[in-house]
Design an enzyme around this catalytic site. Structure first.
Site, PDB file in Angstrom:
ATOM      1  N   ASN A 112      -6.144  -3.075   6.438  1.00 51.55           N
ATOM      2  CA  ASN A 112      -6.514  -3.205   7.853  1.00 51.55           C
ATOM      3  C   ASN A 112      -7.882  -2.609   8.161  1.00 51.55           C
ATOM      4  OD1 ASN A 112      -4.433  -4.771   8.747  1.00 51.55           O
ATOM      5  ND2 ASN A 112      -3.096  -3.036   9.171  1.00 51.55           N
ATOM      6  N   GLU A 145       0.865  -1.184   0.000  1.00 49.41           N
ATOM      7  CA  GLU A 145       0.000   0.000   0.000  1.00 49.41           C
ATOM      8  C   GLU A 145       0.903   1.236   0.000  1.00 49.41           C
ATOM      9  OE1 GLU A 145      -4.022  -1.255   2.369  1.00 49.41           O
ATOM     10  OE2 GLU A 145      -2.256  -1.014   3.611  1.00 49.41           O
TER      11      GLU A 145
HETATM   12  N1  CAA Z   1      10.832 -16.921   2.313  1.00 47.66           N
HETATM   13  C1  CAA Z   1      10.913 -17.742   1.263  1.00 47.66           C
HETATM   14  N2  CAA Z   1      10.056 -18.730   1.020  1.00 47.66           N
HETATM   15  C2  CAA Z   1       9.082 -18.921   1.939  1.00 47.66           C
HETATM   16  C3  CAA Z   1       8.941 -18.125   3.087  1.00 47.66           C
HETATM   17  C4  CAA Z   1       9.870 -17.075   3.254  1.00 47.66           C
HETATM   18  N3  CAA Z   1       9.820 -16.240   4.290  1.00 47.66           N
HETATM   19  N4  CAA Z   1       7.870 -18.575   3.801  1.00 47.66           N
HETATM   20  C5  CAA Z   1       7.352 -19.620   3.127  1.00 47.66           C
HETATM   21  N5  CAA Z   1       8.086 -19.835   2.002  1.00 47.66           N
HETATM   22  C6  CAA Z   1       7.820 -20.810   0.942  1.00 47.66           C
HETATM   23  C7  CAA Z   1       7.664 -22.230   1.477  1.00 47.66           C
HETATM   24  O1  CAA Z   1       8.904 -22.883   1.560  1.00 47.66           O
HETATM   25  C8  CAA Z   1       6.775 -22.853   0.411  1.00 47.66           C
HETATM   26  O2  CAA Z   1       7.557 -23.165  -0.707  1.00 47.66           O
HETATM   27  P1  CAA Z   1       7.160 -24.407  -1.672  1.00 47.66           P
HETATM   28  O3  CAA Z   1       5.754 -24.168  -2.142  1.00 47.66           O
HETATM   29  O4  CAA Z   1       8.160 -24.313  -2.778  1.00 47.66           O
HETATM   30  O5  CAA Z   1       7.295 -25.625  -0.815  1.00 47.66           O
HETATM   31  C9  CAA Z   1       5.863 -21.696  -0.023  1.00 47.66           C
HETATM   32  O6  CAA Z   1       6.556 -20.492   0.364  1.00 47.66           O
HETATM   33  C10 CAA Z   1       4.507 -21.720   0.629  1.00 47.66           C
HETATM   34  O7  CAA Z   1       4.653 -21.779   2.038  1.00 47.66           O
HETATM   35  P2  CAA Z   1       3.858 -22.820   2.959  1.00 47.66           P
HETATM   36  O8  CAA Z   1       3.648 -24.115   2.231  1.00 47.66           O
HETATM   37  O9  CAA Z   1       4.552 -22.856   4.280  1.00 47.66           O
HETATM   38  O10 CAA Z   1       2.447 -22.174   3.284  1.00 47.66           O
HETATM   39  P3  CAA Z   1       1.298 -21.541   2.399  1.00 47.66           P
HETATM   40  O11 CAA Z   1       1.156 -22.171   1.064  1.00 47.66           O
HETATM   41  O12 CAA Z   1       0.108 -21.502   3.306  1.00 47.66           O
HETATM   42  O13 CAA Z   1       1.732 -20.031   2.153  1.00 47.66           O
HETATM   43  C11 CAA Z   1       1.450 -17.883   3.156  1.00 47.66           C
HETATM   44  C12 CAA Z   1       2.144 -19.253   3.209  1.00 47.66           C
HETATM   45  C13 CAA Z   1       1.894 -17.138   1.886  1.00 47.66           C
HETATM   46  C14 CAA Z   1       1.922 -17.139   4.370  1.00 47.66           C
HETATM   47  C15 CAA Z   1      -0.100 -18.072   3.092  1.00 47.66           C
HETATM   48  O14 CAA Z   1      -0.519 -18.914   4.131  1.00 47.66           O
HETATM   49  C16 CAA Z   1      -0.839 -16.770   3.205  1.00 47.66           C
HETATM   50  O15 CAA Z   1      -0.989 -16.043   2.233  1.00 47.66           O
HETATM   51  N6  CAA Z   1      -1.349 -16.461   4.420  1.00 47.66           N
HETATM   52  C17 CAA Z   1      -2.026 -15.208   4.694  1.00 47.66           C
HETATM   53  C18 CAA Z   1      -0.990 -14.177   5.049  1.00 47.66           C
HETATM   54  C19 CAA Z   1      -1.590 -12.827   5.241  1.00 47.66           C
HETATM   55  O16 CAA Z   1      -2.796 -12.605   5.159  1.00 47.66           O
HETATM   56  N7  CAA Z   1      -0.695 -11.860   5.512  1.00 47.66           N
HETATM   57  C20 CAA Z   1      -1.090 -10.517   5.758  1.00 47.66           C
HETATM   58  C21 CAA Z   1      -1.173 -10.308   7.206  1.00 47.66           C
HETATM   59  S1  CAA Z   1      -1.741  -8.718   7.575  1.00 47.66           S
HETATM   60  C22 CAA Z   1      -0.368  -7.811   7.540  1.00 47.66           C
HETATM   61  O17 CAA Z   1       0.738  -8.232   7.372  1.00 47.66           O
HETATM   62  C23 CAA Z   1      -0.603  -6.358   7.652  1.00 47.66           C
HETATM   63  C24 CAA Z   1      -0.695  -5.759   8.964  1.00 47.66           C
HETATM   64  O18 CAA Z   1      -0.564  -4.561   8.988  1.00 47.66           O
HETATM   65  C25 CAA Z   1      -1.009  -6.464  10.204  1.00 47.66           C
END
Ligand code: CAA
Length: 295
Positions: A193, A155
């Protein structure tokens, strides 16, 4: 103006992620921290993330050699003076207005006059932060999402004082990071948010009213709406302390009940159960692959 060198203030979860994506996009990055141990922790997180990407170069585009090259563009420092020649400063320190203002005021006298200042704050007013500097027209919000290396959205926030060319420079910069920027203005919570926080708080209220168990509410929202995480998993992931802080700022701004913290959130924060980062929140994260509801 052209952005070449980026300074990142704070090397915690968000700061280290921001530093990583900037270096990955080819920018020289200097990350500032208060103590060496925080820099070490942040850089260890970056190494882990880059190693994960380098395991699957065909998918990530990051080979082990490229990961090394990226790492070479990243420097850590404990001295504010090392940021003097940065073109863009992105602040991601603790969500505390006074701490942030103090940091901006100190850097305003050190960093070159035409540099742009940005804050990654999720809820604090960008306008208030900008008043700590003598460069209100060169001040924006740049809000990333956790986990920064994976989440596509940024954003970009303008205040009433932001110069249009500064806003466009930062908007373009966010695109160069491989992110998808959206334009928004300085209203507490911005876009995400503003909509996400009432939803998360409603999930807690639904649980308090006996609508369903923590696990069932999560499962329902995952499978019923196609969300990647249910609300309680997401709350633990974002951090309950962070969410609790955001509710205060949003309630103060809008004075609407939907932004007020439910009693249970406050109790969890008082108990020190902040979520994944403390090992316990709505779930017990001892076994991260199989988290069990904490109560
Ligand atoms: N760096 C590199 N790779 C990473 C990583 C990182 N930090 N974290 C995970 N990965 C990789 C994993 O190794 C995995 O790779 P492969 O597919 O090749 O095996 C891939 O990314 C997917 O990870 P996971 O299988 O562990 O889990 P997932 O498919 O559920 O994806 C996620 C993880 C992207 C976090 C997903 O669960 C998601 O989108 N969750 C919602 C997150 C969200 O809403 N975030 C916003 C929060 S609000 C905010 O941040 C704002 C605020 O102001 C509060």
């Amino acid at each position: 103006m052209t952005i070449k060198k980026v300074g990142v203030l704070g090397c915690g979860l968000m700061g280290s992620g921001i530093a990583q994506v900037c270096a990955t996009a080819g920018f020289d990055v200097t990350a500032l921290e208060a103590e060496q141990k925080f820099l070490d922790k942040g850089f260890a997180g970056i190494d882990k993330s880059l190693a994960k990407f380098a395991e699957k170069p065909e998918k990530s585009g990051i080979t082990p050699e490229k990961a090394k090259e990226i790492r070479g563009r990243l420097k850590g420092t404990l001295k504010k003076e090392d940021l003097a020649d940065c073109d863009l400063i992105i602040e991601a320190i603790i969500e505390n207005v006074e701490d942030k203002k103090k940091m901006y005021a100190a850097l305003d006298g050190i960093v070159k006059k035409d540099a742009i200042f940005a804050s990654n704050t999720s809820s604090i007013s960008i306008t208030e932060l900008m008043t700590a500097t003598q460069r209100p027209e060169r001040f924006v919000g740049l809000h990333f999402f956790n986990p920064v290396p994976l989440m596509k959205l940024v954003e970009v926030v303008r205040t009433i004082a932001t110069a249009p060319e500064v806003f466009e420079t930062v908007f373009e910069f966010a695109g160069k990071l491989g992110k998808v920027p959206v334009r928004t203005s300085d209203k507490t919570g911005f876009i995400v948010n503003r909509l996400l926080v009432p939803y998360l708080l409603d999930a807690i209220r639904a649980y308090e009213e006996g609508v369903g168990s923590i696990a069932d509410i999560d499962q329902a929202m995952k499978l019923g709406c196609g969300y990647p995480m249910g609300p309680f998993t997401l709350l633990d992931f974002v951090g309950l302390d962070t969410t609790y802080y955001i509710t205060h700022v949003m309630f103060e701004e809008f004075k609407e009940a939907r932004f007020a913290s439910p009693p249970l959130l406050k109790r969890l924060v008082m108990a020190g159960w902040y979520g994944k980062k403390t090992g316990k929140g709505f779930y017990d994260w001892k076994d991260p692959a199989n988290p069990a509801a904490s109560f």
